[in-house]
Each structure stands twice: as C-alpha cells, then as structure tokens.
Design a protein around this motif. Structure first.
Motif, PDB file in Angstrom:
ATOM      1  N   ARG A  25       0.814  -1.223   0.000  1.00 21.86           N
ATOM      2  CA  ARG A  25       0.000   0.000   0.000  1.00 21.86           C
ATOM      3  C   ARG A  25       0.838   1.259   0.000  1.00 21.86           C
ATOM      4  N   ALA A 339      -8.236   2.420  13.148  1.00 20.61           N
ATOM      5  CA  ALA A 339      -7.420   1.202  13.112  1.00 20.61           C
ATOM      6  C   ALA A 339      -5.969   1.605  13.203  1.00 20.61           C
ATOM      7  N   ALA A 343      -2.768  -2.861  11.882  1.00 15.03           N
ATOM      8  CA  ALA A 343      -4.081  -3.394  11.480  1.00 15.03           C
ATOM      9  C   ALA A 343      -4.563  -2.809  10.163  1.00 15.03           C
ATOM     10  N   SER A 344      -4.177  -1.574   9.874  1.00 13.23           N
ATOM     11  CA  SER A 344      -4.641  -0.911   8.645  1.00 13.23           C
ATOM     12  C   SER A 344      -3.623  -0.965   7.519  1.00 13.23           C
ATOM     13  N   ASP A 345      -2.487  -1.675   7.740  1.00  8.17           N
ATOM     14  CA  ASP A 345      -1.417  -1.749   6.725  1.00  8.17           C
ATOM     15  C   ASP A 345      -1.002  -0.353   6.270  1.00  8.17           C
ATOM     16  N   SER A 346      -0.799   0.528   7.249  1.00 12.36           N
ATOM     17  CA  SER A 346      -0.428   1.905   6.944  1.00 12.36           C
ATOM     18  C   SER A 346       0.709   2.325   7.874  1.00 12.36           C
ATOM     19  N   GLY A 349      -1.787   4.661  10.774  1.00 13.28           N
ATOM     20  CA  GLY A 349      -3.133   4.259  11.118  1.00 13.28           C
ATOM     21  C   GLY A 349      -4.171   5.048  10.337  1.00 13.28           C
ATOM     22  N   THR A 350      -5.434   4.660  10.503  1.00 15.25           N
ATOM     23  CA  THR A 350      -6.549   5.358   9.855  1.00 15.25           C
ATOM     24  C   THR A 350      -7.449   5.951  10.934  1.00 15.25           C
TER      25      THR A 350
END
Length: 429
Positions: A25, A339, A343-346, A349-350
């Motif tokens: 991502r 997240a 957990a958000s693959d960032s 976070g989101t």
C-alpha cells in the motif's frame, strides 16, 4: 530520533508478513531496507544504536569504496585523501548517523562503480541492483556509468539486467508516488544554487585531473542530481538525500588534486575548510539539525499525561511522534483512531469519520493535543477541521509546551483548567 527514523523503527518492529502488507500500500521504495532492519532488530534490539549502526557501517564502507576507486585510477596517496574527503563531507556525516537507507545506497553505488572499473559484471549487477532496491533512484547512477563503460558489452548487459529486475519495484512505487512524494515541492533556488556551486567546484577540480578519473567522477556528481532536479520541474521528486552517492564525485576529484598538489597552499585551503565542516558536523549531532525530536515529544507527553487522558494528533500523520514510544502511547486513549498502523497496513493508522472524532473528544475529561509548530499550514481536511473546531469551541487551552518541531497542548472542558504551578514562596511565579 526524528520522524523519518521513527518510521524505520516502528515498521522494522512489525512481523515480516505485516511489513509485506504495508509495502503493498505504501513505502515500497524502502521495502528492502525495512526487511534488513527487521533482521537487525531481531538479532539485537539495541534502540538507537541498532537503528543507526548499519548507516555508520555503510558510510565507512562507502568511504573505503571511494578510496578503492581512487587507488585504481590514480594511486595510493589519492586513495587516502579521497576516502577522507568523502567521510568529512557534512551531508555524508548527516546520513551516516541516521536510521534510513541513504548511506547504504551510497555504499552500493560506490562499490558498483569500483566493480565497473574492474569489469566484474556479475558482481556489478548484483551490487547495483541491491542499491536500486534499497532506493530506486540509485538507478540514476547508470547514467553516470554510461559515460565510463558504455562501449563495454558487459556493462550494457548488466545495465539492462538491473533495469529489468527493478521494474517490479518501479511499477509498485509509481502507483504509490502521490502519497509517497506528495509532500514535495519543486526544487528551490537554494537547491539549484547548491547544485551550481558543487558542480562548478568539480569542473574546476577536473582541470588537470587524470582523464580516467574525470570520466568517472564528473558524470557521477552532475548527472543523477541534475536529471532528478530537471524532472522535478514537472513531477516534484527531488530531495538531495535521494542522490547522496553523487558526493563520491567531488571526493574523488578533490583527493586526486590534493594528492598531486605541489606547495603548501592547497593543504592550507583544505585545512581551512575543515573548520566550518567541523562546526557543521557538531551541529548535525544536535536535535536542532532535524525537523523534530520524537523522543523529546514522547518524554514531554509522559510528563503531562494522566490515566484516562485522550491524545489527539493534529495532523494525524504526527501520530508518528508516539508510535516509536509504545509505552507512552498505549497508556493514552486515541479517540480519533479507527485502526492502528499494523491493522490498517499503513504508517500512521486510519482515523474515524469527523462526527465520531467530535463525539470522542467531547467525552474526554482532558485532551493532550500534539500539533505542528505555529508557523506550519493547517490541513484543510474535514477530520482535522473537526478536531480544531471541537477543541476551540468546547475546551479551554490550559498550556502549550514547545518541543523541537512540535507543540504539546493541554485542553480541558470549560472552566476545568488546573491552577498554574507556583514556585516556592518568595521566588515569584
């Protein structure tokens, strides 16, 4: 530790699967470096020492590579001087003490240059490919190498192989370019001035230098940064650290000219330059040399936080300030978080929709807000606007503490600000 190093720290501490999910991502350009640093931390979780030691070792290796190139093209005396010149250059010193990939990329490009001169094409391909996978702008070194080895059939096959095996990374990173490089602007006049000064100095040093050395050094210092700056007039991609390896060029030229110098004045001039270099080097080892200091921010939050406090990041990307201090962050409530980064693959976070952020803040007895310095522009996004509106309309600002590159503000509901601390009697407020 500043924010970019904090990204290295927190990503490298994820599991290999979580790192791969992230790279699909964002930040694919740094993927190999994160994997390498994951291995370092798995072997020895030594904090800042472990974070920065690979860059220190890579800079030493790059300086040795500069010496090796100079030794092959000029001789032992030039090798010693060129390696030392490279090591004391302030930008080299800066990234020698930073937990990012740029020192490793420079070492790979320098040693690939040496292997090119030795016509060890398999080794050249592998080393340069490793540098490109550490940061794909290392591929710009191929333009410089073309001026030296373009007539060698082995180099053409090596260059084609590097480009072909880099294409998968390039395809992924191009899709991520907007979020990866969206913060960049076009090169400033200071960037162009620095390029002109370094390039002009190298052209002067090239006069009278051995021709074979000039064919290696001059393209290396002029072409990769020059092309990247030109491209950045349309697509802003230029940052000087992306082409740190180009500084091997002036080191090679300066080493050759000093080694061949007759008389005392060139050495006096070189010695005089060590004074500002030394001052700059000392400054580079202070927190003031970086945009922020995430460990200082975390320490200030730890000092002010109470159980049950909410923490809000304005803007949300500043969550990075606490992600590398999980013992501080996990003790606070983050009412805007939907997240977490893993957990958000960032990276940061989101966040929740604006109305849920607003409700979470209103339910908080105290809010610690982490903000950019006052002179920075405000993000116009709805989530950020909601944070600012709630804090301004429903809370009192009780205190603001400035830390390097950040502000830490304490908010409480109207009328609940704690009384200001007082000094012992007779000593004033």
């Amino acid at each position: 530790m500043w924010r970019d190093e904090s990204v290295t720290w927190q990503v490298a501490h994820r599991s290999p699967g979580a790192i791969l999910d992230l790279l699909g991502r964002v930040d694919a350009v740094h993927g190999l470096y994160y994997v390498l640093m994951h291995g370092v931390f798995h072997a020895w979780d030594g904090g800042l020492w472990a974070l920065r030691l690979p860059s220190v070792a890579a800079t030493a290796l790059a300086a040795a590579g500069v010496a090796a190139v100079a030794h092959r093209l000029v001789g032992e005396r030039a090798a010693l001087v060129a390696g030392c010149v490279y090591a004391v250059l302030p930008p080299v010193q800066m990234y020698a003490q930073e937990g990012r990939s740029y020192a490793l990329v420079a070492a790979a490009v320098v040693w690939a240059t040496y292997l090119m001169l030795r016509e060890r094409w398999v080794a050249y391909t592998l080393v340069l490919l490793a540098g490109c996978w550490l940061h794909e702008f290392a591929a710009l070194a191929l333009l410089a190498h073309a001026f030296t080895a373009r007539h060698a059939r082995g180099w053409r096959w090596s260059a084609a192989t590097v480009v072909a095996l880099l294409l998968p990374l390039a395809a992924v990173s191009v899709r991520q370019a907007h979020q990866q490089l969206g913060w960049l602007g076009r090169p400033s006049w200071q960037d162009w001035a620095a390029y002109a000064v370094v390039g002009g100095a190298c052209l002067l040093l090239a006069r009278g230098a051995p021709r074979d050395l000039v064919r290696v050094a001059l393209p290396l210092v002029l072409l990769p940064p020059g092309l990247l700056m030109a491209v950045s007039l349309l697509n802003p991609w230029y940052v000087d650290r992306y082409v740190l390896y180009a500084l091997a060029g002036p080191a090679l030229l300066a080493g050759a000219r000093l080694a061949a110098a007759r008389g005392w004045w060139p050495w006096v001039l070189a010695g005089a330059l060590l004074v500002p270099f030394g001052i700059w080097s000392a400054w580079l080892r202070t927190p003031e040399s970086r945009k922020d200091d995430v460990l200082a921010v975390a320490a200030a939050v730890r000092e002010r936080a109470r159980p049950g406090d909410a923490v809000v990041f304005m803007p949300s990307r500043r969550r990075e300030w606490l992600l590398s201090s999980p013992e501080v962050y996990e003790g606070l409530r983050d009412p805007a978080l939907a997240a977490g980064p893993t957990a958000s693959d960032s990276l940061q976070g989101t966040e929740l929709p604006p109305e849920r952020i607003r409700a979470g803040l209103l339910a908080s007895p105290r809010v610690i807000a982490l903000l950019d310095p006052a002179d920075q522009p405000l993000d116009p996004y709805p989530r950020e606007a909601a944070k600012r509106e709630v804090l301004a309309s429903r809370f009192d600002l009780c205190s603001v503490t400035e830390v390097r590159g950040a502000r830490i503000a304490l908010y409480t509901p109207r009328g609940d600000c704690p009384p200001p601390r007082r000094s012992p009697a007779g000593r004033g407020p």
